[in-house]
Write an enzyme that holds these catalytic residues in place. Structure first.
Site, short mmCIF file in Angstrom:
data_model
loop_
_atom_site.label_atom_id
_atom_site.label_comp_id
_atom_site.label_asym_id
_atom_site.label_seq_id
_atom_site.Cartn_x
_atom_site.Cartn_y
_atom_site.Cartn_z
N GLU A 1 -3.38 -49.59 -23.84
CA GLU A 1 -2.99 -49.60 -22.41
C GLU A 1 -1.67 -50.34 -22.24
O GLU A 1 -1.15 -50.95 -23.17
CB GLU A 1 -4.07 -50.28 -21.55
CG GLU A 1 -4.99 -49.32 -20.82
CD GLU A 1 -4.31 -48.53 -19.71
OE1 GLU A 1 -3.10 -48.71 -19.49
OE2 GLU A 1 -4.99 -47.73 -19.06
N ASN B 1 -6.74 -46.45 -11.30
CA ASN B 1 -5.76 -45.99 -12.27
C ASN B 1 -4.61 -45.30 -11.55
O ASN B 1 -4.61 -45.18 -10.33
CB ASN B 1 -6.41 -45.02 -13.27
CG ASN B 1 -6.83 -45.70 -14.56
OD1 ASN B 1 -6.10 -46.52 -15.12
ND2 ASN B 1 -8.01 -45.37 -15.05
N ASP C 1 -5.78 -40.81 -15.55
CA ASP C 1 -5.68 -42.20 -16.00
C ASP C 1 -4.34 -42.77 -15.56
O ASP C 1 -3.87 -42.48 -14.47
CB ASP C 1 -5.88 -42.26 -17.52
CG ASP C 1 -6.49 -43.57 -17.99
OD1 ASP C 1 -5.99 -44.63 -17.60
OD2 ASP C 1 -7.47 -43.53 -18.76
#
Length: 293
Positions: A18, A149, A200
């Site tokens: 991430e 997200n 996402d």
């Protein structure tokens, strides 16, 4: 780049990759492995493999601050990290009184404030929220989310975007461009309910297209400000997690991925699981703004 416009970076696999970020002054890319508590950095000119730094906490996102510091979003707050010696200083707590949550997705608004999402450690429904942070002032914007997200902003700062991945509705909200605070209620920009995978992390290019990783579908999608999915780029990993624009011309997408939740057979069938990539999207992005502490 190979003939498909994809380059795999010389870096370890991420359990849950991430927070990709890029620093043009040094040509350095950075990203995180949330679950393994690792910070990676690599020169994008290909002169060496990634360096790995072990962190004392789970961190999910990175922002530039100044040439000597970055900001990390961690499980209990926001931390300034000195790039010379790795010293960590707490900038401010964030849900520090709730050990059942952690930070997740974020972006810095063009004004220098940031939006940061939190979620339950096991993605429990309704445990998540999105906050606005200006300096040390923290304001909760939205609550009762599950996996916040796709937080990103239009180049002029007048629009903000976000999604609850569990819900599947990509939302747009009008913002005060001087503060990054909402001035209206969010509206649905794109309805992904029933579609393959989940929306996402995301980044916006210089033309205002929203480039979002689609977890579970091995692609990066581009959405127009009018709410149309206009392009999709393949990613050689089934669970891409977040893109950001990188490279000297900001004309590449730096994309993290993960193998969280995959069994051995699924990992064997997905050779790119957890790797980090550079893609050629045929467009360029603005540089992500620095956070103003």
């Amino acid at each position: 780049m190979d003939e498909t416009g994809i380059r795999t970076l010389d870096a370890p696999r991420c359990h849950l990759g991430e927070g990709p970020s890029y620093y043009p002054a040094t040509g350095t890319a950075r990203w995180l492995d949330i679950l393994e508590r690792r910070l990676f950095e690599i020169p994008l000119d290909g002169t060496g493999p990634a360096l790995t730094h072990t962190l004392p906490f789970m961190a999910s996102a990175i922002a530039a601050v100044d040439p000597g510091r970055i900001l990390l979003a961690a499980e209990d707050g926001l931390y300034l990290r000195d790039l010379r010696d790795g010293t960590l200083t707490l900038h401010g707590p964030l849900e520090a009184d709730d050990p059942g949550t952690r930070s997740n997705d974020w972006r810095v608004h063009p004004c220098g404030a940031l939006w940061i999402g939190t979620m339950g450690r096991d993605a429990e429904p309704g445990r998540g929220a999105i906050y606005h942070v200006a300096g040390t002032t923290v304001t909760r914007l939205y609550a009762n989310l599950t996996i916040p997200n796709a937080i990103c902003f239009s180049p002029d700062g007048a629009s903000g975007y976000f999604v609850d991945t569990d819900e599947g509705l990509l939302r747009r909200v009008a913002l005060d461009s001087a503060t990054g605070l909402p001035v209206a209620e969010p509206a649905t920009l794109y309805d992904h309910r029933g579609g393959a995978g989940g929306i996402d992390g995301a980044a916006v290019d210089a033309d205002g297209l929203i480039w979002s990783a689609r977890w579970g579908a091995a692609c990066i999608d581009a959405y127009s400000p009018a709410g149309e999915r206009v392009r999709s780029l393949p990613v050689p990993a089934s669970r891409p997690s977040c893109p950001t624009f990188a490279g000297r011309g900001l004309d590449r997408l730096l994309v993290t991925s993960a193998w969280e939740g995959m069994d051995a057979a699924e990992r064997a069938a997905d050779p790119g699981h957890g790797l980090t990539f550079l893609l050629d999207p045929g467009t360029r992005g603005p540089l992500e703004p620095a956070f103003r502490p």
